[in-house]
Design a protein around this motif. Structure first.
Motif, PDB file in Angstrom:
ATOM      1  N   ARG A 131       0.978  -1.175  -0.039  1.00  9.05           N
ATOM      2  CA  ARG A 131      -0.056   0.072   0.034  1.00  9.05           C
ATOM      3  C   ARG A 131       0.971   1.321   0.004  1.00  9.05           C
ATOM      4  N   PRO A 132       0.157   2.438  -0.386  1.00  6.46           N
ATOM      5  CA  PRO A 132       1.151   3.502  -0.149  1.00  6.46           C
ATOM      6  C   PRO A 132       1.274   4.121   1.121  1.00  6.46           C
ATOM      7  N   VAL A 133       2.150   4.798   1.623  1.00  6.90           N
ATOM      8  CA  VAL A 133       2.238   5.302   2.828  1.00  6.90           C
ATOM      9  C   VAL A 133       1.209   6.124   3.326  1.00  6.90           C
ATOM     10  N   THR A 134       0.734   5.898   4.479  1.00  6.96           N
ATOM     11  CA  THR A 134      -0.562   6.470   5.080  1.00  6.96           C
ATOM     12  C   THR A 134      -0.324   7.917   5.883  1.00  6.96           C
ATOM     13  N   ASN A 135      -1.235   8.488   6.015  1.00  5.95           N
ATOM     14  CA  ASN A 135      -1.376   9.856   6.952  1.00  5.95           C
ATOM     15  C   ASN A 135      -0.780   9.363   8.147  1.00  5.95           C
ATOM     16  N   GLY A 136      -1.255   8.122   8.720  1.00  2.47           N
ATOM     17  CA  GLY A 136      -0.555   7.828  10.262  1.00  2.47           C
ATOM     18  C   GLY A 136       0.864   7.492  10.122  1.00  2.47           C
ATOM     19  N   THR A 137       1.400   6.855   9.206  1.00  2.00           N
ATOM     20  CA  THR A 137       2.846   6.695   9.083  1.00  2.00           C
ATOM     21  C   THR A 137       3.530   7.865   8.717  1.00  2.00           C
ATOM     22  N   PHE A 160       6.426   9.887  11.293  1.00  2.00           N
ATOM     23  CA  PHE A 160       7.857  10.367  10.898  1.00  2.00           C
ATOM     24  C   PHE A 160       7.872  11.724  11.452  1.00  2.00           C
ATOM     25  N   VAL A 161       6.670  12.586  11.308  1.00  3.80           N
ATOM     26  CA  VAL A 161       6.956  14.003  11.791  1.00  3.80           C
ATOM     27  C   VAL A 161       7.279  13.851  13.237  1.00  3.80           C
ATOM     28  N   GLU A 162       6.480  13.230  14.182  1.00  5.27           N
ATOM     29  CA  GLU A 162       6.670  12.966  15.543  1.00  5.27           C
ATOM     30  C   GLU A 162       8.226  12.397  15.883  1.00  5.27           C
ATOM     31  N   GLY A 163       8.618  11.769  14.826  1.00  9.03           N
ATOM     32  CA  GLY A 163      10.177  11.082  15.109  1.00  9.03           C
ATOM     33  C   GLY A 163      11.242  12.225  14.712  1.00  9.03           C
ATOM     34  N   GLY A 164      10.780  13.266  14.565  1.00  7.06           N
ATOM     35  CA  GLY A 164      11.899  14.278  13.914  1.00  7.06           C
ATOM     36  C   GLY A 164      11.998  14.494  12.474  1.00  7.06           C
ATOM     37  N   HIS A 195       5.477  18.996   7.431  1.00  7.09           N
ATOM     38  CA  HIS A 195       4.205  18.364   6.804  1.00  7.09           C
ATOM     39  C   HIS A 195       2.963  19.272   6.413  1.00  7.09           C
ATOM     40  N   HIS A 196       2.346  18.752   5.269  1.00  8.38           N
ATOM     41  CA  HIS A 196       1.369  19.367   4.833  1.00  8.38           C
ATOM     42  C   HIS A 196      -0.065  19.054   5.618  1.00  8.38           C
ATOM     43  N   ALA A 197      -0.788  20.345   5.455  1.00  7.05           N
ATOM     44  CA  ALA A 197      -1.851  20.294   6.494  1.00  7.05           C
ATOM     45  C   ALA A 197      -2.892  19.144   6.402  1.00  7.05           C
ATOM     46  N   SER A 198      -3.233  18.512   5.004  1.00 11.95           N
ATOM     47  CA  SER A 198      -3.930  17.544   4.830  1.00 11.95           C
ATOM     48  C   SER A 198      -3.487  16.314   5.515  1.00 11.95           C
ATOM     49  N   VAL A 199      -2.098  15.999   5.777  1.00 10.85           N
ATOM     50  CA  VAL A 199      -1.814  14.647   6.171  1.00 10.85           C
ATOM     51  C   VAL A 199      -2.263  14.816   7.708  1.00 10.85           C
ATOM     52  N   ALA A 200      -2.102  15.833   8.668  1.00 14.48           N
ATOM     53  CA  ALA A 200      -2.377  15.793   9.973  1.00 14.48           C
ATOM     54  C   ALA A 200      -3.921  15.643  10.113  1.00 14.48           C
ATOM     55  N   GLU A 211      11.425  10.853  -0.363  1.00 15.29           N
ATOM     56  CA  GLU A 211      12.805  10.535  -0.147  1.00 15.29           C
ATOM     57  C   GLU A 211      13.233  10.332   1.297  1.00 15.29           C
ATOM     58  N   ALA A 212      13.040  11.343   2.083  1.00 14.57           N
ATOM     59  CA  ALA A 212      13.394  11.587   3.351  1.00 14.57           C
ATOM     60  C   ALA A 212      12.415  10.802   4.143  1.00 14.57           C
ATOM     61  N   LEU A 213      11.445  10.363   3.961  1.00 18.31           N
ATOM     62  CA  LEU A 213      10.612   9.612   4.862  1.00 18.31           C
ATOM     63  C   LEU A 213      11.033   8.083   4.163  1.00 18.31           C
ATOM     64  N   ALA A 214      11.526   7.929   3.206  1.00 15.30           N
ATOM     65  CA  ALA A 214      11.951   6.437   2.786  1.00 15.30           C
ATOM     66  C   ALA A 214      13.251   5.981   3.538  1.00 15.30           C
ATOM     67  N   ARG A 215      14.136   7.004   3.652  1.00 17.83           N
ATOM     68  CA  ARG A 215      15.327   6.916   4.498  1.00 17.83           C
ATOM     69  C   ARG A 215      15.217   6.616   5.801  1.00 17.83           C
TER      70      ARG A 215
END
Length: 368
Positions: free
Chosen positions: A204-210, A214-218, A241-246, A263-267
């Motif tokens: 599946r594609p990456v979800t808003n929750g994931t 990432f955001v909360e992990g810095g 992060h984009h407002a729509s994600v939250a 790319e950053a989230l993938a790393r």
């Protein structure tokens, strides 16, 4: 698809036009005629551009007719008038743009009746209009002007944030669009063999929750996950992060994601972005395809043996390392456009597009 029957093509052109007009029917003139953002056109510019493009290809070049409004040719040429200046130009207002659309369509239908369908040009113009309704939605999304019920990004299920990887074996894959009756763009051709090593790709594609993890992990402050160019972009424009994600459903696909962020989230996940060849090979096994465009690692370029047709400005002028390929289509993409081999592309900093990301990794990789 390619339609060679005049009656069917006439119906398809009418349906696309009604779809375009319905999209903006709820908006006041002021919102239609203002420029919402420098990276997007005023909505009425898109309407005039759709008309001018149709007149150029189906009345002028296909049927040999003089342009209906030669005085508007440069104004509605995407290369002559970049997006940033379109709001400052004397473009047609909404009412005049609708009249222009109707007058051009009358010429198109008269030429179609006389000369019959061209399997390339008529489909090119039809899909051009369908693509512009997605571009218009991007502008509308920025301004909060989307019709009720949009965007349509459903949950992928309660387990969507749990990674599930599909193993894809190595082998030769035929990448691109086959020769035959189906319409395809020049950058999808020719069909050619590529060797692909074994890899794994997320179901599946990456979800808003994931993404929020990432955001909360810095994710937007930890330098080690970002490329030099991506970090410089993030710092210069104070990107988070984009407002729509939250705001979105945690189990729905993350949307309005730039390539730099993807790319950053993938790393962060110990993974990577798939190449477009990997993505195309795995497409039929993936869940959630068509909800968000999916960034790939691949720069946009021509396939071996590429020939520009019917004009080089469609894709060849964008070839090179600046643009990255997206695959799959989004909730706003018409199914006629979103074929298996269709290649979208954009700059790595762009977030106005309805784009997300699906991760991949190599056999020796171990995503966390």
């Amino acid at each position: 698809m390619t339609v060679t029957d005049t009656a069917t093509l006439t119906e398809d052109l009418a349906a696309a036009r009604q779809r375009t007009l319905d999209l903006v029917s709820h908006l006041p003139r002021a919102d239609l005629e203002r420029q919402i953002a420098p990276i997007m056109s005023p909505l009425v510019w898109d309407l005039g551009h759709i008309a001018a493009y149709e007149d150029l290809w189906l009345a002028h070049r296909h049927a040999g007719m003089e342009l209906l409004r030669p005085d508007l040719a440069a104004l509605y040429d995407a290369f002559e008038t970049p997006r940033a200046v379109r709001g400052d130009l004397e473009i047609l207002g909404y009412d005049d743009a609708v009249v222009y659309l109707a007058e051009v369509r009358d010429r198109t239908l008269a030429a179609l009746e006389r000369f019959g369908p061209d399997p390339v040009l008529h489909e090119l113009v039809l899909q051009h209009e369908l693509q512009h309704t997605e571009t218009m939605r991007q502008a509308m999304a920025i301004a909060g002007l989307l019709p009720p019920g949009e965007p349509r990004l459903p949950s992928l299920g309660a387990s969507a944030s749990v990674d599930e990887w599909l193993s894809v074996p190595a082998g030769t894959y035929a990448l691109g669009a086959p020769e035959g009756d189906r319409f395809s763009y020049d950058n999808e051709r020719p069909l050619h063999a590529v060797e692909i090593a074994d890899f794994s790709i997320a179901r599946r594609p990456v979800t808003n929750g994931t993404w929020m993890a990432f955001v909360e992990g810095g994710g937007y402050v930890r330098r080690e996950w970002w490329s030099d160019e991506g970090w410089a972009w993030k710092e210069e424009y104070d990107i988070t992060h984009h407002a729509s994600v939250a705001a979105g459903d945690p189990d729905a696909p993350a949307c309005h994601v730039s390539w730099f962020e993807a790319e950053a989230l993938a790393r962060w996940r110990g993974a990577r972005l798939p190449t477009e060849a990997e993505w195309e090979k795995a497409r039929e096994r993936l869940d959630g395809v068509g909800l968000v465009w999916e960034w790939t690692a691949s720069p946009f370029g021509g396939y071996p043996g590429f020939v520009a047709h019917p004009y080089r400005e469609y894709s060849e002028v964008f070839f090179g390392d600046r643009y990255r390929v997206l695959r799959g289509g989004s909730w706003a993409t018409h199914p006629r456009v979103a074929t298996t081999t269709f290649r979208n592309w954009d700059l790595p900093e762009r977030r106005q597009i309805f784009a997300g990301v699906r991760l991949a990794h190599d056999p020796e990789g171990s995503p966390r």
